[in-house]
Design an enzyme around this catalytic site. Structure first.
Site, short mmCIF file in Angstrom:
data_model
loop_
_atom_site.label_atom_id
_atom_site.label_comp_id
_atom_site.label_asym_id
_atom_site.label_seq_id
_atom_site.Cartn_x
_atom_site.Cartn_y
_atom_site.Cartn_z
N ASP A 89 32.54 41.02 35.79
CA ASP A 89 33.97 40.77 35.95
C ASP A 89 34.59 41.85 36.80
O ASP A 89 34.21 43.02 36.70
CB ASP A 89 34.65 40.75 34.57
CG ASP A 89 35.72 39.66 34.47
OD1 ASP A 89 36.27 39.29 35.51
OD2 ASP A 89 35.96 39.18 33.34
N HIS A 94 40.17 40.65 43.72
CA HIS A 94 40.29 40.68 42.26
C HIS A 94 38.96 40.52 41.55
O HIS A 94 38.87 40.80 40.35
CB HIS A 94 41.25 39.58 41.80
CG HIS A 94 42.67 39.82 42.18
ND1 HIS A 94 43.60 40.37 41.32
CD2 HIS A 94 43.34 39.62 43.36
CE1 HIS A 94 44.76 40.48 41.93
NE2 HIS A 94 44.63 40.04 43.18
#
Length: 480
Positions: free
Chosen positions: A366, A158
């Site tokens: 991110d 992730h």
């Protein structure tokens, strides 16, 4: 039909999956309900050795079994606070300066993964498909293979996967990549992350990368792919519209007194670029005085990993910056920055997004950043806000209609804020429509179903590949 077994560091409770849990929990639970299966992982509790070793706590909800275990203090400190979040998290987010490596923490990380694998094996059936999530569980497949498990094993990362030169800062980098190669399918958020993994395989372990993301390394063949995690945009839009007349929204509108609103929501983390964001807002007020008293930044930053020193420092730094800027630009009837260090219900956040004119999402790095997608989905299509988005968020690859910025460029972010606040309605509508089309095409269900379809296509292995000598058994190590 094969059952699905989901393994994650934390497990959502049955209540959370039916309430206001994040979209990921909803998607995973949906797949589990469809296929039947098990959701296994840490309960979030720190417990005694006796309780931890007693076995998983099982809670059944229809066709889904929630199986959770607690962690003893030592395991929590070494596996979670230590190697996972003091070493892997900063390096994978390109913050080598914040990384702390301790050999005993790495040993604990591998020990806990082996222990968790041992616990799961008792729940596994021969044809189960196992889907493992995130950086806490990189060695999990290796531990299962060492214990003779031949099931299909998939892994989804992730967070970003760093370039080889960055990854080399993790002393056991080769061991970790070798562990990843024990999976049958590796999923990454972006093509950049997949390429970084391929580069490491080719340059540092003399493996090969073939068509379709196939990798051969360490005596194994596996597949890699890009699976961009999404949201259910129409559900978010409906929720945001339904909640826009609730008391908390009406109170916010009243307190703004007609001022424009910039919304930011992040976990309190150094990867999110919060200080840089505050300084960009400060520069907006400095260089565009017409906005002084006419725009407010609301930053919601719930605490996370508050027992880690680095996170305590970023909280103190952010509180100082908010106070300094407010001291400079606020008045008796106006607060420039409303900084809220607390957690908000997800449905409430969606309605707040809908009321704002700008979504300010500027992480330094991110994996994807679902807040950016949620902000777009929550907007009123007749009068949408504008997303200002970091080019270093994985979402930037898809949301090209946002105003993309470099979070290290304070002036550039300030100029983007001014442009967003002044953007004509027609342009705002065009950008919003383009972004919503992308979100619908690549929604959360597409992400989930594409990964599982590829994992189902992997033939189970009859014999586990040779592996290095396993680490000391958890029980033996704890007795030393």
């Amino acid at each position: 039909m094969s059952r699905l077994v989901v393994v994650s560091n934390r497990v959502a409770t049955p209540t959370e999956t039916k309430g206001s849990a994040g979209g990921l929990a909803v998607a995973v639970f949906g797949a589990l309900k469809d296929m039947g299966g098990v959701w296994f992982g840490w309960s979030g509790d720190v417990v005694s050795e006796a309780v931890a070793n007693a076995g998983p706590n099982l809670e059944v909800d229809g066709a889904v079994t929630f199986a959770t275990v607690g962690l003893p203090r030592r395991d929590y400190d070494q596996y979670y606070r230590g190697f996972s979040n003091a070493m892997l998290w900063p390096v994978f987010h390109y913050r080598n300066d914040l990384a702390v490596y301790e050999r005993d923490e790495y040993a604990g990380y591998r020990r806990v993964n082996a222990w968790l694998a041992h616990k799961l094996i008792k729940l596994l059936e021969p044809d189960d498909i196992v889907w493992v999530h995130d950086y806490h569980l990189i060695p999990f497949a290796e531990a299962l293979r060492q214990q003779g498990v031949g099931n299909r094993l998939g892994f989804f990362l992730h967070i970003p996967f760093p370039s080889p030169q960055i990854l080399l800062n993790v002393p056991p980098h080769e061991e970790l990549v070798k562990s990843l190669c024990c999976y049958d399918l590796l999923g990454f958020q972006t093509a950049t992350d997949q390429t970084a993994f391929h580069d490491y395989i080719v340059r540092h372990v003399r493996g090969t990368v073939g068509p379709g993301g196939q990798v051969e390394a360490f005596g194994r063949t596996l597949r890699t792919g890009v699976y961009r995690i999404g949201v259910f945009p129409d559900e978010i839009a409906e929720q945001a519209e339904r909640y826009e007349s609730r008391q908390h929204v009406l109170e916010l509108k009243e307190s703004l007194e007609g001022r424009k609103l910039i919304m930011s929501v992040d976990r309190l983390d150094y990867s999110k670029g919060l200080v840089e964001r505050f300084r960009a807002f400060e520069q907006l007020l400095e260089k565009a005085p017409e906005w002084r008293g006419n725009v407010t930044l609301v930053q919601i930053a719930p605490p996370t990993r508050s027992d880690v020193d680095t996170y305590q420092q970023i909280r103190q730094h952010l509180e100082y910056e908010a106070g300094r800027i407010n001291g400079r630009y606020s008045g008796l009837d106006y607060t420039a920055i409303r900084y809220l260090n607390q957690r908000y219900d997800r449905l409430k956040l969606m309605s707040l997004f809908r009321e704002s004119q700008v979504g300010f999402v500027t992480p330094l790095r991110d994996g994807m950043n679902l807040v950016a997608k949620e902000y777009v989905a929550a907007q009123n299509p007749d009068d949408p806000g504008v997303l200002v988005l970091s080019c270093f968020a994985g979402a930037a690859d898809e949301l090209t209609s946002a105003l993309l910025v470099n979070p290290h460029d304070i002036t550039g972010m300030s100029e983007a804020l001014q442009r967003a606040l002044s953007m004509p309605l027609a342009e705002r509508k065009r950008r919003h429509q383009a972004s919503m089309a992308v979100l619908r095409e690549n929604n959360l269900g597409v992400w989930r179903d594409a990964f599982l379809a590829d994992l189902r296509g992997v033939p189970p292995i009859s014999e586990p590949a040779p592996q290095p000598t396993p680490p000391a058994a958890r029980g033996t190590d704890n007795q030393s």
